[in-house]
Scaffold this active site. Structure first.
Site, short mmCIF file in Angstrom:
data_model
loop_
_atom_site.label_atom_id
_atom_site.label_comp_id
_atom_site.label_asym_id
_atom_site.label_seq_id
_atom_site.Cartn_x
_atom_site.Cartn_y
_atom_site.Cartn_z
CB SER A 61 19.90 37.39 55.52
OG SER A 61 20.37 36.41 55.07
N1 SAH Z 1 20.14 32.96 55.68
C1 SAH Z 1 21.23 33.31 55.62
C2 SAH Z 1 22.54 33.68 54.92
C3 SAH Z 1 23.86 33.64 54.88
S1 SAH Z 1 24.18 34.17 53.28
C4 SAH Z 1 21.97 33.55 56.62
O1 SAH Z 1 21.06 35.01 57.80
O2 SAH Z 1 23.25 33.01 57.63
C5 SAH Z 1 24.47 32.81 51.53
C6 SAH Z 1 24.90 32.28 51.88
O3 SAH Z 1 24.04 31.03 50.62
C7 SAH Z 1 25.83 32.22 52.83
O4 SAH Z 1 25.99 31.01 53.49
C8 SAH Z 1 26.71 30.97 50.95
O5 SAH Z 1 27.07 30.39 51.06
C9 SAH Z 1 25.51 30.35 50.50
N2 SAH Z 1 25.44 29.53 49.28
C10 SAH Z 1 26.02 30.51 48.29
N3 SAH Z 1 25.85 29.62 47.07
C11 SAH Z 1 24.97 28.96 47.12
C12 SAH Z 1 24.77 27.65 47.02
N4 SAH Z 1 25.00 27.21 45.55
N5 SAH Z 1 24.36 27.23 46.66
C13 SAH Z 1 24.05 26.45 48.53
N6 SAH Z 1 24.81 27.66 49.46
C14 SAH Z 1 25.22 28.86 48.69
#
Ligand code: SAH
Length: 217
Positions: A61
């Protein structure tokens, strides 16, 4: 490139974009964001609006959205830090680190095991010891840790998962992106407060997140 000065510049940029919480800004000023991305991308880790790839089709993010969401989710806790926070979508763990500096304990749920393991190693190396990692489908939150003062989701859901609302403490706040159900495109950031009488929902910003996906891998 990855020095305190670069980080200070990021903080000034966030301030210029309207982030006001000194608590959030001071925490973001201390966390080395570049260690959460691949070496080749380190130099770009402090660009305000860049969502860099972290593998498995996912992105870190942007500093801007991390600051906005953290400020929103912590706003009801100006006097006393939130005790327990639930994060859905650990990804590389940067947002997790920001939350862990502000709260007593963070439970972070991620569906992609290798991403979670990497984030766990990064955060251990940075000496964070108040984070519980859960490899699970975040649609259902993590019941055993509930209730949470704050819930922050970093992937866009098609609807507000009812299980998450149930795990929010009275007086608590949840911030999450939800896909616009009318057009099925575009996402809005939702802010949901739980009061003695029920839930108060409002939408604040247009946002763009990767989708919340069912099941674990
Ligand atoms: N705040 C994180 C965001 C990563 S993108 C960062 O800055 O790195 C969003 C994340 O949500 C991804 O890692 C993805 O695998 C996860 N995600 C998507 N669907 C999900 C679910 N149902 N349960 C848990 N994680 C999930």
């Amino acid at each position: 490139m990855t020095s305190d000065r670069t980080r200070a510049r990021m903080i000034e940029g966030l301030r210029a974009k309207g982030v006001k919480s000194e608590r959030v800004l001071s925490v973001m000023a201390t966390i080395p964001r570049h260690v959460f991305v691949e070496e080749a991308l380190e130099a770009r880790a402090y660009e305000l609006d860049k969502a860099l790839p972290i593998g498995f089709g996912q992105t870190i993010s942007t500093p801007e959205i991390v600051a906005i969401m953290t400020e929103l989710v912590c706003a009801p806790f100006e006097k006393e830090a939130p005790k327990k926070v639930l994060e859905i979508g650990t990804g590389c763990g940067y947002q997790t680190a920001v939350l862990a500096k502000l709260a007593r304990e963070v439970v972070s749920v991620e569906r992609i095991a290798p991403l979670m393991d990497k984030a766990r190693r990064t955060l251990r190396d940075l000496r964070f010891f108040n984070i519980i990692f859960k490899h699970a489908d975040g649609h259902f939150g993590y019941t055993s840790g509930a209730p949470y003062d704050a819930i922050l989701m970093a992937a866009a859901a098609s609807h507000v998962p009812p299980e998450l609302k149930q795990q929010l403490a009275v007086g608590g706040r949840m911030v999450l992106p939800v896909v616009n159900s009318k057009t099925d495109e575009g996402q809005k950031l939702y802010v949901i407060d739980r009061t003695e009488d029920g839930f108060i929902e409002k939408t604040v910003h247009d946002v763009r997140f990767v989708p919340l996906v069912s099941g674990i891998v």
